[in-house]
Design an enzyme around this catalytic site. Structure first.
Site: not given
Ligand code: K1U
Ligand code: ZN
Length: 165
Positions: A46, A51, A91-92, A133-134, A137
Site C-alpha cells: 500500500g 508518504q 510501513c514503508l 492504515h493508508e 496516512h
Molecule cells: O507504508 C505503507 O503504508 C505500506 C505498508 C502497508 C501495510 C502493510 C501491512 C499492514 C498494513 C499496511 C507496507 O506495504 S509495509 C511492507 C509490507 O507489508 C510488505 C512488503 C512486501 C511484501 C509483503 C508485504
Molecule cells: Zn504506512
C-alpha cells in the site's frame, strides 16, 4: 513514470492532513501511476500520497503476490465497519518496525477510481487493514502513533541512528 521518494518517520510532513481531490485530471492519473510503481518497487502492499509528500486524498493498495490487483482509491471514505482485527503491520515510512494495531476486520469504503467514477468496495482481512492504515496516512497519522509515547520515542531514536549509518 517515476519512482517517488518516500518520507521517513519522524518527518513532520507525514502529519499533514490531505485535501480532497476536486477533479481527477491527467496529473492525478500520473500521480497514481508513479505511486503504484513506487509501492511495487519498495516493495509494499500500500502507499498513501502523503508518504510521497503529495497532500491529496489518494491511496493505492495491492495485496496480491502477483501485482495484479491494484486498488486505486481517490477521496476514500469508510461508510461501515465491523469486527476487530489486530494484524501485524509495517510501513514503508517506518522501516524495520512491525507491530499490531487494532482495526476493523471488515469495512465498506466509498471512493473514486482513476477515471473519477465513484465505486463501493467491501474489504476484509489484510485488504481492510491496509486500506485503514493508508487512510490514516491521509489524516497525518502513522501506525506507531497508536502505541505508547515511550515506545514511539524508542522508535524515533532507533530510526535516527539508522539514518546516520
Ligand atoms: O507504508 C505503507 O503504508 C505500506 C505498508 C502497508 C501495510 C502493510 C501491512 C499492514 C498494513 C499496511 C507496507 O506495504 S509495509 C511492507 C509490507 O507489508 C510488505 C512488503 C512486501 C511484501 C509483503 C508485504
Ligand atoms: Zn504506512
Amino acid at each position: 513514470m517515476a519512482l517517488l521518494k518516500i518520507l521517513q518517520y519522524p518527518d513532520e510532513r507525514l502529519h499533514t492532513v490531505a485535501d480532497r481531490v476536486s477533479e481527477v485530471t491527467d496529473e492525478t492519473r500520473a500521480l497514481v501511476q508513479d505511486m503504484a510503481e513506487t509501492m511495487y518497487a519498495a516493495p509494499g502492499i500500500g502507499l498513501a500520497a502523503t508518504q510521497v509528500d503529495v497532500h491529496q486524498r489518494v491511496i493505492v493498495v495491492d495485496i496480491s503476490n502477483t501485482h495484479s490487483q491494484l486498488h486505486v482509491l481517490i477521496n476514500p471514505e469508510i461508510t461501515a465497519r465491523s469486527g476487530e482485527s489486530d494484524c501485524e503491520e509495517g510501513c514503508l515510512s517506518v522501516p524495520g518496525i512491525f507491530g499490531k494495531v487494532q482495526r476493523a476486520e471488515r469495512i465498506t469504503v466509498e471512493a473514486w477510481d482513476r477515471d473519477g467514477r465513484p465505486f463501493v468496495l467491501d474489504a476484509d482481512g489484510l485488504l481492510a487493514v491496509c486500506i485503514q492504515h493508508e487512510m490514516d496516512h491521509l489524516v497525518g497519522k502513522v501506525f506507531v502513533e497508536y502505541w505508547s509515547q515511550m515506545k514511539q520515542s524508542r522508535i524515533r531514536t532507533r530510526l535516527k541512528k539508522q539514518m546516520r549509518r
